[in-house]
Design an enzyme around this catalytic site. Sequence first.
Site, mmCIF file in Angstrom:
data_model
loop_
_atom_site.group_PDB
_atom_site.id
_atom_site.type_symbol
_atom_site.label_atom_id
_atom_site.label_comp_id
_atom_site.label_asym_id
_atom_site.label_seq_id
_atom_site.Cartn_x
_atom_site.Cartn_y
_atom_site.Cartn_z
ATOM 1 N N CYS B 99 14.662 0.551 17.446
ATOM 2 C CA CYS B 99 15.061 -0.834 17.659
ATOM 3 C C CYS B 99 15.985 -1.356 16.564
ATOM 4 O O CYS B 99 15.759 -1.149 15.380
ATOM 5 C CB CYS B 99 13.802 -1.710 17.717
ATOM 6 S SG CYS B 99 14.156 -3.480 17.811
ATOM 7 N N CYS B 102 13.658 -4.395 14.607
ATOM 8 C CA CYS B 102 12.451 -4.059 13.847
ATOM 9 C C CYS B 102 12.439 -2.637 13.321
ATOM 10 O O CYS B 102 11.464 -2.221 12.708
ATOM 11 C CB CYS B 102 11.202 -4.322 14.687
ATOM 12 S SG CYS B 102 10.982 -3.149 16.038
ATOM 13 N N ASP B 363 -24.128 -5.210 -32.724
ATOM 14 C CA ASP B 363 -23.746 -3.964 -33.405
ATOM 15 C C ASP B 363 -24.573 -2.799 -32.887
ATOM 16 O O ASP B 363 -25.639 -2.984 -32.301
ATOM 17 C CB ASP B 363 -23.993 -4.092 -34.912
ATOM 18 C CG ASP B 363 -22.990 -5.027 -35.575
ATOM 19 O OD1 ASP B 363 -23.260 -5.446 -36.717
ATOM 20 O OD2 ASP B 363 -21.954 -5.339 -34.953
#
Lengths: 198, 551
Positions: B99, B102, B363
């Site tokens: 097409c 598209c 820690d």
Amino acid sequence: MKEELETPKLSEEEEELKRLLVPDVATLPLNPPSAVQSNFVTYFAPDFLKPGHDQYVHRHANGLCVIGLASTHVAFKDEGGITSVDFNVGKSDRSGVKVTGKRKKNAQHFESNTALCKVSTSDASYIVRCCVKGSLLEVNERLIKQPELLKSSADREGYVAIIMPRPADWLKAKASLLTSEEYKKLRVDCTTQDSSIS
Amino acid sequence: MANTAATTDPLNGHDKSVTDSLPAGNDLKLLIDAVRSLPHPALKHLLSLKVCVRCIFRIFLVHECLYSCAKLSPSLLYSNIENGSESEGELNINEDYVCRICLGILQFVYYDQQNVLVKSDSARDFALMIADAVKKEGHLVDSFSLEVSLPPLISENENLVWSIIKKKYHSEEWYQKIVKSELISTKDVFKLSLTSPLESLMGVKSGLSSFRIRLTYTNLDASKNGKSTAEKIQCNKRRKTGADGVDSNSIVPTADTENSNVGASEEHGSLESFPAKGLENHENPDCHLEKVNQPCHLTFACSRAPMYIGGRYLKYSRNVSQSRWIIDDERMGEASVEEIIGGNILPTCLGDGYKFHAAGREDIDVRMLGSGRPFLIEIQNARLAPSDVSICEIESRINCHESRHVMVKNLKVLGSEAWNLMREGEAEKQKQYVALVWISRVLKDDDLETISSFKDMKLLQKTPVRVLHRRSPLEREKIIHWMKIEKIAASSQYFLLHLCTQAGTYIKEFVHGDLGRTYPSIGSLLGCRAEILQLDVTDVKMDCFLAEKIQ
């Protein structure tokens, strides 16, 4: 909830917590190592540039070096103690520089023999130097108002400055520093032989 | 999902509601009716321009429900045009074209990731390929969201064709009717055609979903046409000025960008939705029509948005860091909270990876006790969402591990707002600790009173030496809300210090003074040297991720 420890009835959780917190005293040392001993390795620079000018370097695992006067420094032998500490030496006032940011912008780069400050007693004055080549991050400004800290707590609150050396520069500096053991031997040997230090 | 097609004029029945595919009986009849009502000269013209059937339908605003029909081929159109016999003889029915507008997208033709040309017979066929690809990725989902990205070239093509139509048919009555409405976009038709078949093949509904199927079309062949670059730029420029007031200038591709249509426009590139119907003086609309159209390259991707599983963790070990900690290829500590928790959750969710977030940290040598610390594990691209039972199993697995280093509580799948919930107020929240302290002299009863007397005491902390290498040298004011000494029976110089502080306070430095850089310190308050041997966090005072309160 956990603030009030005198509450007569403690929940099971709180009981459990209490059990975890209380230490087994039998395992605790009578005289535990100090924070400096635990977190730093201390090196010494005896007679740095001048006889009797003994300085220490506390090196942290992260590379930072805390610089100060060793207890055998000749300045401490003067009667009357330390009268003043002046950071305005060399080309700038070391206490004036503001280091900012993670990258430590504005930090001055010093050589190992660059002067950090001048320490005065009633009799004389002595120059304290960097010992390690690197960026000066901080000087101990408390010494300005409380110079007696130098003698009373030479290796802790009486520290002089904090320096950040590059890894390569540290290796070079380290080569000419003494370990604690070597230093102790040196100074003990000297004092047993005769009182003069050369 | 009402079936409104039967009562709507196919030509003008454009309404945005999503309709299901029609029951078979009506299907063909409605289609034929729709085709027969199209203006046949224009229809033939478009077919000769090699525009595909769905694009033709879009131009004529044919009702949405007709796009999903299986047999939408040019021959269907030809055979139903008025005076069909006439046209059959005239034209060569070549159905095998890409097409013009598209570029094969609405024909379900494309080049796949291996550059192989793929054709599907229908939308359903195409949907089957997508559903299979999703299955291959191993995803187990309960919904999906379809995202489509198309090259801007399509809108250009659309504008061109439209201007041809306009030029020739502007005086026609049917033209006057359609020009008033918006063209149905390629993207809308594409998604519409795919959504229903995908829903039925995957067995789940589409809509707002954390699972996204992304189809990206790109067209790299746009440069192949007979026109010179200069003339192309001219065409583009004219299109620029014709737009309907919307600033479509910024999206018009120049001669250069046409060659690199990768990463094409987002959902509603304005040119797609607003064809330049007001285009004036377009001198040579056929300028692009000689080019050979190549189908687009399709990239398929599907993934789930990050999934959040959170709760609270406790850490009982003094040799386990919070996050993975490696220096010079060597791991620090025995393990990490991050890996223990994440490593147990990731396999269950079949994710690609995880990230660990917590409300603050402690820690490696500090235990995290009490009600625990809020945390979140962010799982990337999970293939399946764990059930409540699975979550319980994960919790048990972590908590019953022989090492007992880490425990989790209230583990639950959470929404993405959990992140904000955890971060919000992180800096204000108070924390409670217990420290094992040694002082250089014997503890007196007065000392207990002295320490307890301080409420909301202000501290000045210089950046601790131990983090000074990577943090800004600053002096931070912190608050100790309260403190309490708990004597230890068998010792005169050791005691437990309970304290509650502002978030961000360095506790260890508060005890030993950090060479005088934290002031006041326990040592300065008690007039002696103080050392800290152990530290435990006993409470992180935050409301989130507690058992009762999870949304």
